[in-house]
Write an enzyme that holds these catalytic residues in place. Structure first.
Site, mmCIF file in Angstrom:
data_model
loop_
_atom_site.group_PDB
_atom_site.id
_atom_site.type_symbol
_atom_site.label_atom_id
_atom_site.label_comp_id
_atom_site.label_asym_id
_atom_site.label_seq_id
_atom_site.Cartn_x
_atom_site.Cartn_y
_atom_site.Cartn_z
ATOM 1 N N LYS A 168 -14.565 7.569 9.999
ATOM 2 C CA LYS A 168 -14.454 6.120 9.826
ATOM 3 C C LYS A 168 -14.161 5.422 11.162
ATOM 4 C CE LYS A 168 -10.626 4.285 8.252
ATOM 5 N NZ LYS A 168 -9.494 3.965 7.384
ATOM 6 N N PHE A 228 -9.510 18.565 2.703
ATOM 7 C CA PHE A 228 -10.161 18.508 4.016
ATOM 8 C C PHE A 228 -9.427 19.330 5.058
ATOM 9 C CE2 PHE A 228 -7.914 15.737 7.056
ATOM 10 C CZ PHE A 228 -6.945 15.158 6.252
ATOM 11 N N LYS A 263 -5.952 3.483 18.937
ATOM 12 C CA LYS A 263 -6.035 4.288 17.712
ATOM 13 C C LYS A 263 -7.453 4.836 17.528
ATOM 14 C CE LYS A 263 -5.275 5.503 13.355
ATOM 15 N NZ LYS A 263 -4.421 6.535 12.906
ATOM 16 N N THR A 312 -8.822 1.055 4.151
ATOM 17 C CA THR A 312 -9.880 0.361 4.902
ATOM 18 C C THR A 312 -11.086 1.289 5.005
ATOM 19 O OG1 THR A 312 -8.866 1.202 6.924
ATOM 20 C CG2 THR A 312 -8.354 -1.057 6.327
ATOM 21 N N GLU A 349 -0.957 4.328 13.111
ATOM 22 C CA GLU A 349 -0.308 5.543 12.638
ATOM 23 C C GLU A 349 -1.011 6.749 13.244
ATOM 24 O OE1 GLU A 349 2.566 5.847 10.493
ATOM 25 O OE2 GLU A 349 2.142 7.485 11.855
ATOM 26 N N ASP A 369 2.489 -1.624 -4.505
ATOM 27 C CA ASP A 369 1.080 -1.274 -4.678
ATOM 28 C C ASP A 369 0.608 -1.913 -5.971
ATOM 29 O OD1 ASP A 369 -0.583 1.430 -3.341
ATOM 30 O OD2 ASP A 369 -1.439 0.367 -5.072
ATOM 31 N N GLY A 399 0.841 -1.198 0.000
ATOM 32 C CA GLY A 399 0.000 0.000 0.000
ATOM 33 C C GLY A 399 0.875 1.247 0.000
ATOM 34 N N LEU A 413 0.096 9.963 12.460
ATOM 35 C CA LEU A 413 0.466 11.177 11.730
ATOM 36 C C LEU A 413 -0.790 11.892 11.238
ATOM 37 C CD1 LEU A 413 0.080 10.823 8.391
ATOM 38 C CD2 LEU A 413 2.046 9.358 8.687
ATOM 39 N N ARG A 425 -13.777 28.634 8.010
ATOM 40 C CA ARG A 425 -12.590 28.315 8.807
ATOM 41 C C ARG A 425 -12.178 29.454 9.733
ATOM 42 N NH1 ARG A 425 -10.921 22.963 8.743
ATOM 43 N NH2 ARG A 425 -11.678 22.053 6.837
ATOM 44 N N PHE A 471 -15.190 18.589 10.595
ATOM 45 C CA PHE A 471 -13.950 17.852 10.325
ATOM 46 C C PHE A 471 -14.139 16.916 9.140
ATOM 47 C CE2 PHE A 471 -15.973 15.333 13.839
ATOM 48 C CZ PHE A 471 -16.161 14.126 13.184
ATOM 49 N N CYS A 474 -9.873 9.497 8.542
ATOM 50 C CA CYS A 474 -9.870 8.739 9.797
ATOM 51 C C CYS A 474 -11.020 9.018 10.754
ATOM 52 C CB CYS A 474 -8.569 9.008 10.549
ATOM 53 S SG CYS A 474 -7.206 8.050 9.879
HETATM 54 C C1 UDX Z 1 -6.134 12.560 12.201
HETATM 55 C C2 UDX Z 1 -5.368 12.470 13.531
HETATM 56 O O1 UDX Z 1 -5.020 13.789 13.975
HETATM 57 C C3 UDX Z 1 -4.128 11.607 13.367
HETATM 58 O O2 UDX Z 1 -3.478 11.443 14.598
HETATM 59 C C4 UDX Z 1 -4.558 10.243 12.803
HETATM 60 O O3 UDX Z 1 -3.435 9.427 12.587
HETATM 61 C C5 UDX Z 1 -5.319 10.410 11.525
HETATM 62 O O4 UDX Z 1 -6.449 11.262 11.725
HETATM 63 P P1 UDX Z 1 -5.853 13.958 9.954
HETATM 64 O O5 UDX Z 1 -7.246 13.484 9.662
HETATM 65 O O6 UDX Z 1 -4.812 13.775 8.918
HETATM 66 O O7 UDX Z 1 -5.303 13.232 11.268
HETATM 67 O O8 UDX Z 1 -5.886 15.540 10.291
HETATM 68 P P2 UDX Z 1 -6.317 16.398 11.571
HETATM 69 O O9 UDX Z 1 -5.320 17.474 11.736
HETATM 70 O O10 UDX Z 1 -6.579 15.555 12.747
HETATM 71 O O11 UDX Z 1 -7.654 17.101 11.086
HETATM 72 C C6 UDX Z 1 -8.863 16.375 10.863
HETATM 73 C C7 UDX Z 1 -9.991 17.315 10.515
HETATM 74 O O12 UDX Z 1 -10.380 18.078 11.650
HETATM 75 C C8 UDX Z 1 -9.652 18.340 9.428
HETATM 76 O O13 UDX Z 1 -10.753 18.480 8.560
HETATM 77 C C9 UDX Z 1 -9.397 19.607 10.200
HETATM 78 O O14 UDX Z 1 -9.615 20.762 9.434
HETATM 79 C C10 UDX Z 1 -10.402 19.459 11.328
HETATM 80 N N1 UDX Z 1 -10.066 20.222 12.530
HETATM 81 C C11 UDX Z 1 -8.916 19.947 13.217
HETATM 82 C C12 UDX Z 1 -10.945 21.209 13.002
HETATM 83 O O15 UDX Z 1 -11.992 21.451 12.392
HETATM 84 N N2 UDX Z 1 -10.629 21.881 14.147
HETATM 85 C C13 UDX Z 1 -9.494 21.624 14.859
HETATM 86 O O16 UDX Z 1 -9.298 22.268 15.911
HETATM 87 C C14 UDX Z 1 -8.612 20.631 14.377
HETATM 88 P P1 ADP Z 2 -4.277 5.267 3.367
HETATM 89 O O1 ADP Z 2 -4.723 6.666 3.676
HETATM 90 O O2 ADP Z 2 -4.758 4.265 4.387
HETATM 91 O O3 ADP Z 2 -2.821 5.168 3.102
HETATM 92 P P2 ADP Z 2 -4.763 5.090 0.488
HETATM 93 O O4 ADP Z 2 -6.050 4.825 -0.246
HETATM 94 O O5 ADP Z 2 -4.085 6.399 0.327
HETATM 95 O O6 ADP Z 2 -5.080 4.793 2.038
HETATM 96 O O7 ADP Z 2 -3.707 3.960 0.108
HETATM 97 C C1 ADP Z 2 -3.929 2.590 0.106
HETATM 98 C C2 ADP Z 2 -3.188 1.950 -1.074
HETATM 99 O O8 ADP Z 2 -3.245 0.524 -0.929
HETATM 100 C C3 ADP Z 2 -3.766 2.278 -2.453
HETATM 101 O O9 ADP Z 2 -2.767 2.874 -3.261
HETATM 102 C C4 ADP Z 2 -4.188 0.887 -3.010
HETATM 103 O O10 ADP Z 2 -3.941 0.754 -4.406
HETATM 104 C C5 ADP Z 2 -3.274 -0.046 -2.226
HETATM 105 N N1 ADP Z 2 -3.758 -1.433 -2.148
HETATM 106 C C6 ADP Z 2 -4.986 -1.876 -1.782
HETATM 107 N N2 ADP Z 2 -5.030 -3.231 -1.809
HETATM 108 C C7 ADP Z 2 -3.813 -3.664 -2.182
HETATM 109 C C8 ADP Z 2 -3.211 -4.967 -2.380
HETATM 110 N N3 ADP Z 2 -3.904 -6.098 -2.183
HETATM 111 N N4 ADP Z 2 -1.925 -5.027 -2.780
HETATM 112 C C9 ADP Z 2 -1.219 -3.891 -2.980
HETATM 113 N N5 ADP Z 2 -1.701 -2.661 -2.802
HETATM 114 C C10 ADP Z 2 -2.982 -2.524 -2.412
#
Ligand code: UDX
Ligand code: ADP
Length: 487
Positions: free
Chosen positions: A290, A349, A231, A96, A172, A38, A13, A174, A466, A283, A287
């Site tokens: 979901k 987003f 998580k 996922t 993760e 991938d 992936g 991040l 915003r 938001f 993640c």
């Molecule tokens: C999130 C988690 O922060 C991270 O730890 C996890 O691994 C993945 O999900 P991400 O979705 O990449 O990360 O970004 P994040 O900075 O958390 O923002 C999520 C959403 O909330 C965005 O749309 C952002 O604009 C919004 N947000 C964030 C707000 O509306 N207000 C805030 O105070 C903070």
């Molecule tokens: P995430 O945010 O979780 O990283 P993405 O959709 O950005 O999700 O990335 C997931 C990647 O996994 C995609 O590029 C998809 O093509 C790849 N993928 C899904 N199933 C398989 C598989 N069976 N073998 C290899 N790569 C895969």
């Protein structure tokens, strides 16, 4: 034997999680060969492109990391089987998404991609391996992966015993837009594993990888299910803070309070803290929604309806916030946006990413399109193709959104008729009746707002989803400005 030290890692992936995470592991561990595979050939070609602007994931600083490690000890390939065969440790970083069909539709995570990976590893592996689940997954997925791996067929031409696998959970944390910074300097790394000897060896092997740059005290080891649940819980808590402040933004608008002032005031309480209290149009991201829906599904499964309802409200409030914003635009523009030009600043987003998954912009646009608005979009990093794909995808999978029963499915031809994507922000804004700020890109603040005002229809409305623009300045120019939670 399960390896206790690794020199060869594979990651299945090459997306938003797998790509940046592996790039940083390779950068920080030059003695480890890291191969990211991938099935998407175009994605791999983009990761290998000599033009670093073409990397499939936009993240500040990622291009330098890739430039440093690629072809030294970081490789991107479509040869999944070979990478599995060679690696001692395999990360599963495939997508996922929330299920869009069958049992658990709209709630449970769709694990079909993860399951396919596990089956492929089971088929191909000839030696003992560590399998690390990196995607966001519901609790007990590790168990399913293990069941598939352990049922791996005995190899017909081999007299050696079937390989053993140890499954780890390494969620993760991040955040997109700051992925490289978060990976370089994580608050913590969480590794969950089994308590048996194989589990301990596998955990040590992964601790050793991270210890190349992360201080040991920040590497936490737990039971596998605690790690998986942590998580979901971390994301549920973060999203809950946003929904809490967004809920109060509605009250602020009615009472004349200012939500940013309220957030600042409560954030100075050290028990509450200032982060993640920024009220917004809602938001997004792959993640939060979901993971919460996963948590809700899990609670219902274990017959905990009160707990499920409690967390589900965080998502419902977020839907309400997006709907409230769209409704405010329609109400303010004299109860109809039909035939009116609404300019969207931002589609991602959040800022500093080209990711649009679950972006509030998609839902707000859809709601305005239901009333036949003409939408003109500018986003510095999101492509036109992506924007249309997002809107068309929503037409098929609207089950989660607020008031979904009131919506009609929009034809793709109609969407293309009503939506225009621009490369130049001033073109997007010209002649518009209203501007909606959907993403907090820094550049929006620096625009020539007088010039924008002069080129707009009057009264010129700005809906700052915003709260990033200088309200006083815009009012002075002549704009009618509405923000989130501003009385
Ligand atoms: C999130 C988690 O922060 C991270 O730890 C996890 O691994 C993945 O999900 P991400 O979705 O990449 O990360 O970004 P994040 O900075 O958390 O923002 C999520 C959403 O909330 C965005 O749309 C952002 O604009 C919004 N947000 C964030 C707000 O509306 N207000 C805030 O105070 C903070
Ligand atoms: P995430 O945010 O979780 O990283 P993405 O959709 O950005 O999700 O990335 C997931 C990647 O996994 C995609 O590029 C998809 O093509 C790849 N993928 C899904 N199933 C398989 C598989 N069976 N073998 C290899 N790569 C895969």
């Amino acid at each position: 034997m399960i390896p206790s030290k690794v020199t060869n890692i594979a990651c299945i992936g090459a997306g938003y999680v797998g790509g940046p995470t592996m790039a940083v592991i390779a950068q920080k561990c030059p003695h480890i060969k890291v191969t990211v595979v991938d099935i998407n050939e175009q994605r791999i070609a983009d990761w290998n492109d000599t033009d670093l602007d073409k990397l499939p994931v936009y993240e500040p600083g990622l291009d330098q990391v890739v430039a440093e490690a690629r072809d030294r000890n970081l490789f991107f390939s479509t040869d999944v089987e070979n990478a599995i065969r060679e690696a001692q440790m395999i990360f599963i970083s495939v997508n996922t998404p929330t299920k869009t069909y069958g049992v658990g539709k709209g709630m449970a995570a769709d694990l079909k991609y993860v399951e396919l990976c596990a089956r492929q590893i089971a088929e191909v592996a000839t030696e003992d391996k560590i399998v690390v689940e990196k995607s966001t997954l519901p609790v007990r997925t590790a168990q399913s992966i293990r069941t598939i791996l352990d049922a791996s067929p005995a190899r017909p031409l081999s007299s050696s015993p079937a390989p053993r696998f140890s499954v780890l959970s390494n969620p993760e944390f991040l955040a997109e837009g700051t992925a490289v910074k978060d990976l370089h300097n994580p608050d913590r790394v969480l590794i969950g594993g089994d308590e048996d000897e194989d589990g301990q060896r596998a955990m040590n092997a992964l601790v050793e990888v991270y210890a190349n740059w992360v201080p040991r005290e920040r590497i936490l080891t737990t039971r596998i299910w605690s790690s998986e649940l942590s998580k979901l819980t971390a994301n549920a808590f973060l999203a809950q803070r946003i929904s809490s402040i967004n809920a109060l933004s509605a009250l602020c608008e009615q009472t004349g309070a200012d939500v940013d002032e309220v957030a600042h005031a409560i954030g100075t309480d050290s028990r509450i803290g200032p982060k993640f209290l920024k009220s917004s149009v809602g938001f997004g991201g792959s993640c939060f929604q979901k993971d919460i829906l996963n948590l809700v599904y899990l609670c219902r499964h274990f017959n905990l309806p009160e707990v499920a309802d409690y967390w589900e409200q965080v998502v419902k409030l977020n839907d309400y916030q997006k709907h409230r914003f769209a409704k405010q635009i329609i109400d303010t523009l004299f109860n109809t946006v039909s035939g009116k030009k609404i300019a969207f600043l931002g589609w991602a987003f959040k800022k500093d990413t080209n990711d649009t998954r679950e972006s509030a912009a998609i839902y707000v646009a859809d709601e305005l399109l239901q009333d036949r608005a003409e939408i003109h979009v500018y986003d510095p990093k999101v492509t036109e193709e992506r924007i249309f794909a997002d809107l068309e995808y929503l037409q098929q999978h609207r089950s989660n959104s607020c008031n979904s029963s009131e919506f009609v499915q929009l034809d793709p031809a109609l969407i293309r008729n009503l939506v225009t994507v621009h490369n130049d922000p001033y073109e997007a804004l010209k002649d518009s009746h209203a501007i909606a700020v959907l993403t907090e890109w820094d550049e929006f603040r620096a625009y020539d707002w007088q010039k924008i005002y002069d080129a707009m229809r009057k009264p010129a409305f700005v809906f700052d989803g915003r709260n990033i623009l200088n309200r006083e300045e815009l009012k002075r120019i002549g704009f009618e400005i509405k923000g989130i939670g501003k009385g």
